[in-house]
Design a protein around this motif. Sequence first.
Motif, PDB file in Angstrom:
ATOM      1  N   GLN A 112       0.769  -1.367  -0.036  1.00  0.00           N
ATOM      2  CA  GLN A 112      -0.074  -0.012   0.030  1.00  0.00           C
ATOM      3  C   GLN A 112       0.847   1.325  -0.095  1.00  0.00           C
ATOM      4  O   GLN A 112       2.362   1.226   0.273  1.00  0.00           O
ATOM      5  CB  GLN A 112      -0.985  -0.014   1.317  1.00  0.00           C
ATOM      6  CG  GLN A 112      -0.210   0.243   2.664  1.00  0.00           C
ATOM      7  CD  GLN A 112      -1.300   0.169   3.443  1.00  0.00           C
ATOM      8  OE1 GLN A 112      -2.443  -0.680   3.451  1.00  0.00           O
ATOM      9  NE2 GLN A 112      -0.961   0.776   4.820  1.00  0.00           N
ATOM     10  N   ASP A 113       0.260   2.460  -0.318  1.00  0.00           N
ATOM     11  CA  ASP A 113       0.898   3.777  -0.471  1.00  0.00           C
ATOM     12  C   ASP A 113       1.938   3.700  -1.642  1.00  0.00           C
ATOM     13  O   ASP A 113       1.743   3.062  -2.515  1.00  0.00           O
ATOM     14  CB  ASP A 113       1.545   4.107   1.101  1.00  0.00           C
ATOM     15  CG  ASP A 113       0.350   4.321   2.154  1.00  0.00           C
ATOM     16  OD1 ASP A 113      -0.716   4.542   1.653  1.00  0.00           O
ATOM     17  OD2 ASP A 113       0.809   3.954   3.229  1.00  0.00           O
ATOM     18  N   ASP A 131       8.713   5.803   1.637  1.00  0.00           N
ATOM     19  CA  ASP A 131       7.672   5.911   1.055  1.00  0.00           C
ATOM     20  C   ASP A 131       6.974   7.490   1.127  1.00  0.00           C
ATOM     21  O   ASP A 131       7.122   7.954   1.824  1.00  0.00           O
ATOM     22  CB  ASP A 131       6.724   4.872   2.050  1.00  0.00           C
ATOM     23  CG  ASP A 131       5.181   4.882   1.170  1.00  0.00           C
ATOM     24  OD1 ASP A 131       5.021   5.398   0.480  1.00  0.00           O
ATOM     25  OD2 ASP A 131       4.547   4.244   1.893  1.00  0.00           O
ATOM     26  N   GLY A 133       3.824   8.242   0.137  1.00  0.00           N
ATOM     27  CA  GLY A 133       2.325   8.477   0.292  1.00  0.00           C
ATOM     28  C   GLY A 133       1.557   9.090  -0.860  1.00  0.00           C
ATOM     29  O   GLY A 133       0.623   9.764  -0.622  1.00  0.00           O
TER      30      GLY A 133
END
Length: 153
Positions: A112-113, A131, A133
């Motif tokens: 995810q992200d 990450d 986002g």
Amino acid sequence: MTRWAGGFSVAAMAAITVTAFFPTAASAVPSSLASQAGGTAVNLKLTEKIRHGLADAFWKQYYREYHPAVSRNKVDGPKNVYYGKIKGAGAGKDVYWAVGFIGVKGNPISYQDGPHVWRKRSHGSWSYRGDTGGCLAKVPRALLKIWRLPSCD
């Protein structure tokens, strides 16, 4: 299978995110765009050796710390990678950047992200920058411009 509120699996959401955020591969950006960016940003072709170095950096500098029982061979990716450099003032002063999606097999939450960012100074090692986002503020604007990617600031 893990499901989100919208009924999509984590893997499906990752695929949707990849498609929405990275509509084309980095190699599809014409090299002529690099020269239009003032000659400081250069789009580069990603090799398997570089992809492997990015995965190593992700695992060694981030993932292994939180999941020490997971082996390096579980790292999946990075995929949909944009790769380039900002030319330095002289030989050995270039800074290389990569942006892409990465996860770990067997851990759907790890997908995810993203996208994730890496940086390498000249002939040094890759540094996993984290990450984003979805916010690519960590990446030089000149590279985002030639890759046709948005920044969030």
